[in-house]
Design an enzyme around this catalytic site. Sequence first.
Site, PDB file in Angstrom:
ATOM      1  N   ASP A 117      38.237 -21.643  28.989  1.00 35.09           N
ATOM      2  CA  ASP A 117      37.018 -22.185  28.392  1.00 35.09           C
ATOM      3  C   ASP A 117      37.273 -23.512  27.678  1.00 35.09           C
ATOM      4  OD1 ASP A 117      34.271 -22.134  27.676  1.00 35.09           O
ATOM      5  OD2 ASP A 117      34.754 -21.311  25.718  1.00 35.09           O
TER       6      ASP A 117
ATOM      7  N   SER B 223      28.676 -23.580  25.585  1.00 34.11           N
ATOM      8  CA  SER B 223      28.812 -22.927  26.888  1.00 34.11           C
ATOM      9  C   SER B 223      27.612 -22.017  27.135  1.00 34.11           C
ATOM     10  CB  SER B 223      30.098 -22.101  26.940  1.00 34.11           C
ATOM     11  OG  SER B 223      31.230 -22.908  26.687  1.00 34.11           O
TER      12      SER B 223
ATOM     13  N   GLN C  24      31.675 -23.531  35.150  1.00 33.00           N
ATOM     14  CA  GLN C  24      30.944 -23.322  33.902  1.00 33.00           C
ATOM     15  C   GLN C  24      29.777 -24.284  33.799  1.00 33.00           C
ATOM     16  OE1 GLN C  24      32.097 -24.631  29.618  1.00 33.00           O
ATOM     17  NE2 GLN C  24      32.852 -22.534  29.785  1.00 33.00           N
TER      18      GLN C  24
END
Length: 287
Positions: free
Chosen positions: A203, A227, A277
């Site tokens: 991430d 996110s 993502q």
Amino acid sequence: MTEPVEQLLAVLDLEKLEEDLFRGTSPDVGWQRVFGGQVIAQALSAAIRTVPQERTCHSLHSYFLRPGDPKVPIVYTVDRIRDGGSFTTRRVVAMQHGEAIFSLSASFQRYEEGFEHQITMPDIPKPDELPHGEALEEILKNAPSAVQRYWKRPRAIEFRPVVLDHYISGRKLDPYQHVWVRCRGEIGDDPVTNTVVLAYLSDMTLLDTALFAHGLSVFDERVQAASLDHAMWFHRPARVCDWMLYTQDSPSSSGGRGLTRGSLYGLDGTLIASVAQEGLIRPRRQE
């Protein structure tokens, strides 16, 4: 093992409350919300604990629903969706203050022989050829204070970006990024620990790549960034204490969102995992 690595492993070691029910905590690092990679890794850890050891995670898909509160525990509920002949599926929901903050679906598979190929790792400078330590501090001495604080903070994960222009120039750049990354301490060869830490670090740096084309970074006070969802495919075993290349590109931003894709390679060129993502990236509203 260094203290930040010990702290990370402790954070990822969930407390079992009941069958299929686990509790995790967050480190006290002064953040206003829980780091997304932590919730991904904790949820994956909860799912793994309900799956036979011979089945390993090959993919996960997740959504960030609400900001996590680092001051209170996170409770993870695992739903055993399916146990098939070859594949096992689990769904995990993370709860705080009586509300869902995150959901994850993960699929597991027993090892099988089969067709095999991979794309080639980009030919870029190796980590030892890149600035780090005092040399990195010298490059970033004129960067915004938020950037300098971030890079000076002790952490379990070490980065060495190939290019640092987006932190110091404000120029619009092509939406591509290469970052060498590894765990700072030795954590051994346990496949579960390595998989969970790999999910944690996946991430990191992604949203920045989506901002390259706009001459901005996630540290810019003019940007609201978070996110939204995160998907990951595990192709081959990882050893996260060794250097890995995280190569990223952002094919599009629109509607206040930016999409970034990533590939994680071992130092020998082995493709370990793929990541995608979408994140919220929009101008921060003026009060």
